[in-house]
Design a protein around this motif. Structure first.
Motif, PDB file in Angstrom:
ATOM      1  N   TYR A   1       0.811  -1.213   0.000  1.00  0.00           N
ATOM      2  CA  TYR A   1       0.000   0.000   0.000  1.00  0.00           C
ATOM      3  C   TYR A   1       0.847   1.266   0.000  1.00  0.00           C
ATOM      4  O   TYR A   1       0.305   2.364   0.102  1.00  0.00           O
ATOM      5  CB  TYR A   1      -0.928   0.006   1.219  1.00  0.00           C
ATOM      6  CG  TYR A   1      -1.889  -1.154   1.247  1.00  0.00           C
ATOM      7  CD1 TYR A   1      -2.970  -1.201   0.372  1.00  0.00           C
ATOM      8  CD2 TYR A   1      -1.707  -2.210   2.130  1.00  0.00           C
ATOM      9  CE1 TYR A   1      -3.853  -2.270   0.375  1.00  0.00           C
ATOM     10  CE2 TYR A   1      -2.589  -3.289   2.145  1.00  0.00           C
ATOM     11  CZ  TYR A   1      -3.648  -3.315   1.264  1.00  0.00           C
ATOM     12  OH  TYR A   1      -4.526  -4.371   1.268  1.00  0.00           O
TER      13      TYR A   1
ATOM     14  N   ASP B   1       2.240   2.848  -2.275  1.00  0.00           N
ATOM     15  CA  ASP B   1       2.019   3.744  -3.402  1.00  0.00           C
ATOM     16  C   ASP B   1       0.601   4.299  -3.429  1.00  0.00           C
ATOM     17  O   ASP B   1       0.197   4.945  -4.391  1.00  0.00           O
ATOM     18  CB  ASP B   1       2.307   3.017  -4.714  1.00  0.00           C
ATOM     19  CG  ASP B   1       1.385   1.830  -4.942  1.00  0.00           C
ATOM     20  OD1 ASP B   1       0.843   1.318  -3.939  1.00  0.00           O
ATOM     21  OD2 ASP B   1       1.214   1.425  -6.108  1.00  0.00           O
ATOM     22  N   LYS B   2      -0.175   4.047  -2.351  1.00  0.00           N
ATOM     23  CA  LYS B   2      -1.557   4.508  -2.295  1.00  0.00           C
ATOM     24  C   LYS B   2      -1.691   5.734  -1.403  1.00  0.00           C
ATOM     25  O   LYS B   2      -1.175   5.760  -0.279  1.00  0.00           O
ATOM     26  CB  LYS B   2      -2.474   3.401  -1.759  1.00  0.00           C
ATOM     27  CG  LYS B   2      -2.457   2.114  -2.566  1.00  0.00           C
ATOM     28  CD  LYS B   2      -2.999   2.333  -3.975  1.00  0.00           C
ATOM     29  CE  LYS B   2      -3.063   1.002  -4.728  1.00  0.00           C
ATOM     30  NZ  LYS B   2      -3.539   1.188  -6.125  1.00  0.00           N
ATOM     31  N   THR B   3      -2.379   6.736  -1.912  1.00  0.00           N
ATOM     32  CA  THR B   3      -2.608   7.968  -1.149  1.00  0.00           C
ATOM     33  C   THR B   3      -4.064   8.057  -0.730  1.00  0.00           C
ATOM     34  O   THR B   3      -4.971   7.957  -1.564  1.00  0.00           O
ATOM     35  CB  THR B   3      -2.247   9.210  -1.982  1.00  0.00           C
ATOM     36  OG1 THR B   3      -0.850   9.167  -2.310  1.00  0.00           O
ATOM     37  CG2 THR B   3      -2.534  10.489  -1.201  1.00  0.00           C
TER      38      THR B   3
ATOM     39  N   ALA C   1      -3.182  13.097  -7.021  1.00  0.00           N
ATOM     40  CA  ALA C   1      -3.114  11.644  -7.206  1.00  0.00           C
ATOM     41  C   ALA C   1      -3.698  10.985  -5.965  1.00  0.00           C
ATOM     42  O   ALA C   1      -2.976  10.560  -5.065  1.00  0.00           O
ATOM     43  CB  ALA C   1      -1.672  11.207  -7.433  1.00  0.00           C
TER      44      ALA C   1
ATOM     45  N   ASP D   1      -5.956   7.995  -4.254  1.00  0.00           N
ATOM     46  CA  ASP D   1      -6.420   6.630  -4.509  1.00  0.00           C
ATOM     47  C   ASP D   1      -7.627   6.243  -3.666  1.00  0.00           C
ATOM     48  O   ASP D   1      -8.297   5.246  -3.955  1.00  0.00           O
ATOM     49  CB  ASP D   1      -5.290   5.635  -4.219  1.00  0.00           C
ATOM     50  CG  ASP D   1      -4.069   5.887  -5.080  1.00  0.00           C
ATOM     51  OD1 ASP D   1      -4.161   5.645  -6.293  1.00  0.00           O
ATOM     52  OD2 ASP D   1      -3.045   6.346  -4.544  1.00  0.00           O
TER      53      ASP D   1
ATOM     54  N   SER E   1     -15.139  11.162 -11.230  1.00  0.00           N
ATOM     55  CA  SER E   1     -14.206  10.160 -10.708  1.00  0.00           C
ATOM     56  C   SER E   1     -14.941   9.009 -10.029  1.00  0.00           C
ATOM     57  O   SER E   1     -15.999   9.200  -9.436  1.00  0.00           O
ATOM     58  CB  SER E   1     -13.254  10.810  -9.689  1.00  0.00           C
ATOM     59  OG  SER E   1     -12.423   9.854  -9.065  1.00  0.00           O
TER      60      SER E   1
ATOM     61  N   VAL F   1     -13.127   7.223  -7.777  1.00  0.00           N
ATOM     62  CA  VAL F   1     -12.240   6.970  -6.637  1.00  0.00           C
ATOM     63  C   VAL F   1     -13.063   6.440  -5.457  1.00  0.00           C
ATOM     64  O   VAL F   1     -14.149   6.944  -5.176  1.00  0.00           O
ATOM     65  CB  VAL F   1     -11.473   8.253  -6.239  1.00  0.00           C
ATOM     66  CG1 VAL F   1     -12.432   9.353  -5.786  1.00  0.00           C
ATOM     67  CG2 VAL F   1     -10.452   7.965  -5.143  1.00  0.00           C
TER      68      VAL F   1
ATOM     69  N   LEU G   1     -10.148  -1.376  -1.623  1.00  0.00           N
ATOM     70  CA  LEU G   1      -9.079  -1.295  -2.614  1.00  0.00           C
ATOM     71  C   LEU G   1      -8.845  -2.640  -3.295  1.00  0.00           C
ATOM     72  O   LEU G   1      -8.573  -2.703  -4.499  1.00  0.00           O
ATOM     73  CB  LEU G   1      -7.788  -0.798  -1.965  1.00  0.00           C
ATOM     74  CG  LEU G   1      -7.739   0.699  -1.639  1.00  0.00           C
ATOM     75  CD1 LEU G   1      -6.463   1.041  -0.880  1.00  0.00           C
ATOM     76  CD2 LEU G   1      -7.817   1.532  -2.928  1.00  0.00           C
TER      77      LEU G   1
END
Length: 232
Positions: free
Chosen positions: A5, A7-9, A51, A53, A77, A79, A122
């Motif tokens: 995780y 790389d997940k924001t 960016a 997520d 979006s 998201v 996710l």
């Protein structure tokens, strides 16, 4: 071992600084990057320009409330959005309204549960975007693109909430098959959350209304008394 995780924001929109910091601390332990806003004024622009997520979104916020933010974000979006509310009486409203949130949780909550919900959603999103799911399902004048999270009726796009999309996808995969309310609950809420049959009925009612508005027969989604629903 590299955390999957990292790389997940996660964007946290929460006006109570202590709650926001607790979420930051627990999410960081699992490798998530975080960004915090303490009011709703810039939330939509942050999602649009950044960016992001995942969004954890409080219902009651200064300047702009969570429902409004969620609806505006859904205009551009998909998201994932997890709604937070401190008012138990708002839960049915959150479920019944077509706000487009993926999940909700009521305060006070466990920060560990929040992190677990984020991971579950996710994983589901990643699964829906996997190559095996790159498919278009067509039934009569309805087509669903699973990868792009798009639905078309008579070649016109229909805006569906995440729950409505999962329901319709389930029916399209097995037309004519009767689905019990319990099985549909499992499709809609993969975290085993307990919801009432009335909740599923509400989602079906909203989905049916959207399909009828686009020219589909009212009896396309049929109620089977005492059992559930089927696509005819």
């Amino acid at each position: 071992m590299i955390n999957s995780y990292q790389d997940k924001t996660v964007l946290i929109v929460e006006d109570e600084p202590k709650i926001a910091q607790i979420l930051v601390d627990f999410l960081s332990l699992d490798g998530f990057r975080t960004q915090v806003l303490h009011d709703g004024k810039d939330a939509v622009d942050t999602v649009k320009n950044g960016a992001v997520d995942f969004v954890i979104l409080d219902l009651m916020l200064p300047y702009k409330d969570g429902l409004t933010i969620c609806k505006e974000v859904r205009q551009f979006s998909t998201v994932p959005i997890l709604m937070l509310t401190a008012r138990v009486e708002e839960i049915d409203r959150l479920i019944g309204l077509e706000i487009g949130a993926d999940d909700y949780i009521c305060k006070p909550f466990s920060a560990r549960e929040i992190v677990a919900r984020v991971k579950t959603i996710l994983r589901r999103v990643a699964h829906n975007q996997s190559p095996t799911d790159e498919q278009e399902i067509i039934y009569k004048h309805i087509s669903v693109n699973v990868e792009r999270f798009k639905c078309y009726v008579n070649q016109q796009e229909v805006e569906l909430t995440p729950v409505e999309f999962r329901l319709l996808n389930t029916f399209l995969l097995r037309p004519g098959v009767v689905h019990s309310r319990d099985s549909l609950m499992q499709v809609c809420y993969v975290d085993d959350r307990i919801v009432s049959a009335r909740t599923i009925d509400s989602h079906i009612k909203n989905l049916r209304a959207k399909l009828v508005l686009m020219g589909q027969a009212p009896d396309l989604l049929q109620s089977i008394y005492g059992v559930g629903y089927k696509l005819e």
